[in-house]
Scaffold this active site. Structure first.
Site, short mmCIF file in Angstrom:
data_model
loop_
_atom_site.label_atom_id
_atom_site.label_comp_id
_atom_site.label_asym_id
_atom_site.label_seq_id
_atom_site.Cartn_x
_atom_site.Cartn_y
_atom_site.Cartn_z
N GLU B 114 0.84 -1.20 0.00
CA GLU B 114 0.00 0.00 0.00
C GLU B 114 0.88 1.26 0.00
O GLU B 114 1.85 1.35 0.76
CB GLU B 114 -0.89 0.00 1.25
CG GLU B 114 -1.92 1.14 1.25
CD GLU B 114 -2.72 1.19 2.55
OE1 GLU B 114 -2.25 0.62 3.56
OE2 GLU B 114 -3.80 1.82 2.55
N LYS B 187 -10.14 2.33 -2.06
CA LYS B 187 -10.31 1.79 -0.70
C LYS B 187 -11.68 2.14 -0.15
O LYS B 187 -12.06 3.32 -0.13
CB LYS B 187 -9.19 2.35 0.18
CG LYS B 187 -9.09 1.77 1.58
CD LYS B 187 -7.80 2.28 2.24
CE LYS B 187 -7.56 1.69 3.61
NZ LYS B 187 -6.21 2.00 4.12
N CYS B 224 -5.90 -2.59 2.31
CA CYS B 224 -5.61 -2.49 3.74
C CYS B 224 -6.84 -2.68 4.64
O CYS B 224 -7.30 -3.79 4.79
CB CYS B 224 -4.89 -1.18 4.04
SG CYS B 224 -4.01 -1.23 5.63
#
Lengths: 365, 365
Positions: B114, B187, B224
């Site tokens: 990331e 995300k 994540c």
């Protein structure tokens, strides 16, 4: 996250003493204010303790009280893992003996394995097996209600329920420590694969995912195949469960290699530990042990892999039974731990409920 | 489940030879028919192979072809785990060098961590950090497109995207081996806790959970914090993902005890392995490593815990990196394995989509 249980108490003292710190250096950037405050609180705590004698005594009292509170938050739990015979009477006797043992060891919650009164009859499809089903409430719940009452424990049982002619469920029945029925949960996800012909026997539960309120907490009880589904675990968490509980019956096929058997057992453990992590809740899984032959002789039977376990809200294993041993597995579960874990990993806060609607679809093709 | 890859081939031969078995004993009970058929097929396979020479040669050819097919189904994958410096140029050089190394080792899919071009800037809330954001497509995607093209690999990158003034995303960008953008994923779940002030920087993605089609498969890429959510993993699986991929940046706080640090790292691993099991899909997680100081000096910084890993569709670890080492982690992922695993544990079949509507609720109180 360790050692933060006393944090609110230090906060209280700090508030009382706030004026003394009027000259403290102020954090000069907004974004860091939260963090700065946290750090300073922790750094100043010990300093406060020794500042004056009265305050020191006060802190000692608070710490003692906190320790007592924490002890009270520990839920002594017992998992009963047995090998079942053909005799319901013998299986019941085996379960009762172990519930009694668990109570003697201080258990307040006792969890039995799936369909603990009989062999795992789903290895074949046989209409005569419907004779094993019993109404709820009925004779079986009267029996286990008495067991719970005599042992003085909250008892999670798993029964083959006859709801009506041609309508049967795989039903967990939870008893309060006074012997009354606290609630039931009818298995929602029903498997069907060779030697596990459950779709023949069990109608999928049509009730909601609701934790069962008991004197030891709100129990998120589901049954076996449900344990593979993150959806069920999440729904129980959203409905306020304090812990997730799965009576189960799963074992090895002789057709699989030892490596494959190990992968399956580890997958079974992992997915449930994953529910613990995703929801910040302890998980209890109770599996049967021992070998049960296939009555039809068509397969080599099932060797149930035992390995009942308890994990905490980070998926950490708290206690674990062996593969082949009957017994009572004890664990002290800290029900206060979820509060801390969820504060630091607040997954419920960030769920994208505006984008989850497709979870009710079979497949997105 | 092992050794069943040749099962369809034996089935084919059995169909060709079905007449020879007309006198076979018929299973006389319906419920056991399926199982009996399966067992007999396996038992008769070897017998067929040696029955006649032409058939034996045919089988040899089929087995060879199958082995070649299986080899092709193995996806050689590389995970690039690095420690980031203050210099974007140096970080890019580090990544490119390792992508080249991965390609030389035969990787067809390479996954970066990331926000691999910069330090993890979310340790503080600083408006100047928005200068790091870049449009997609733009200079950064031109750069990594060239990297993918030169290495001839499908490349999963993670960029800080400037979508508009005041509108920024944490965006995974996937490049086809020809350098074109195969797709992006913004995300969805955004964390915010001390030293991870992501809600300040990243607007939650408003696109759907859709796998990205590439020449190596349909990649279920998330980022994540998404990795903690069974909902996202499930939605990717329902949308046809072949594997789940999570670039990530997570590490230890110096405030935590070693035991707590270990619990956190293991929880991180467990919940993702759980997604693999629940969905019957391989999972790739790539984390950064190394220590990064807090620019504000308010905390002791973050020691990213590395431990990038690949697991198979039963959650079994296929490859795993260390905590503190930079490097290229190689893994051969058998994309055909999910088909087998899902046949034996068909969780998608039994989902209770008639009862999941409450998953779109915040809490059921």
């Amino acid at each position: 996250m360790q050692g933060k249980a006393l944090f609110p108490l230090f906060c209280l003292l700090i508030r009382l003493e706030l004026a003394n710190f009027a000259n403290s250096k102020k954090p000069n950037r907004r974004p860091l204010t939260r963090l700065a405050r946290t750090k300073k609180t922790e750094e100043r705590g010990p300093f406060l303790i020794v500042r004056t004698l009265p305050q020191s005594l006060f802190v000692s009292f608070i710490m003692l009280y906190s320790a007592m509170e924490q002890k009270n938050a520990l839920l002594r739990t017992a998992l009963v893992q047995i090998s079942c015979s053909d005799s319901t009477a013998a299986n019941r006797e085996n379960n009762v003996r172990r519930v009694t043992e668990a109570a003697a060891k201080g258990a307040r919650l006792v969890v039995l394995q799936e369909l603990h009164d009989t062999r795992y009859f789903c290895q074949t499809e046989d209409v005569d097996n419907f004779n094993l089903a019993l109404p709820v409430p009925g004779e079986a719940t009267d029996f286990y209600g008495s067991v719970a009452q005599e042992a003085g424990v909250v008892l999670v049982t798993s029964l083959f329920e006859r709801r009506a002619a041609g309508l049967y469920h795989n039903t967990a029945v939870v008893f309060e420590a006074d012997g009354t029925i606290a609630g039931t949960f009818r298995k929602k996800h029903i498997p069907d694969d060779p030697a596990y012909y459950e779709k023949f026997y069990f109608t999928p539960g049509d009730d909601a995912w609701r934790p069962i309120n008991t004197s030891v907490g709100r129990l998120g009880v589901q049954v076996c195949w449900d344990q593979w589904y993150p959806e069920g675990a999440r729904l129980m968490a959203l409905a306020g469960a304090d812990l997730l509980i799965y009576p189960t019956a799963i074992g090895y096929s002789a057709d699989d290699t030892p490596e494959e058997q190990q992968r399956q057992r580890e997958a079974w453990r992992t997915v449930q530990r994953g529910h613990a992590v995703a929801n910040g809740l302890p998980v209890i899984a109770v599996n049967r042990t021992g070998f049960e032959p296939d009555p039809s002789g068509q397969t080599a039977g099932i060797r149930f892999w035992g390995c009942s376990f308890v994990c905490g809200p980070q998926g950490e294993i708290l206690a674990e039974a062996g593969e082949d041993e009957e017994g009572v597995l004890m664990a002290d579960i800290d029900l206060g731990r979820s509060e801390q874990v969820r504060r630091w990993w607040p997954f419920l806060r960030d769920r994208r409920i505006d984008r989850y609607e497709d979870l009710t679809q079979r497949y997105l093709d």
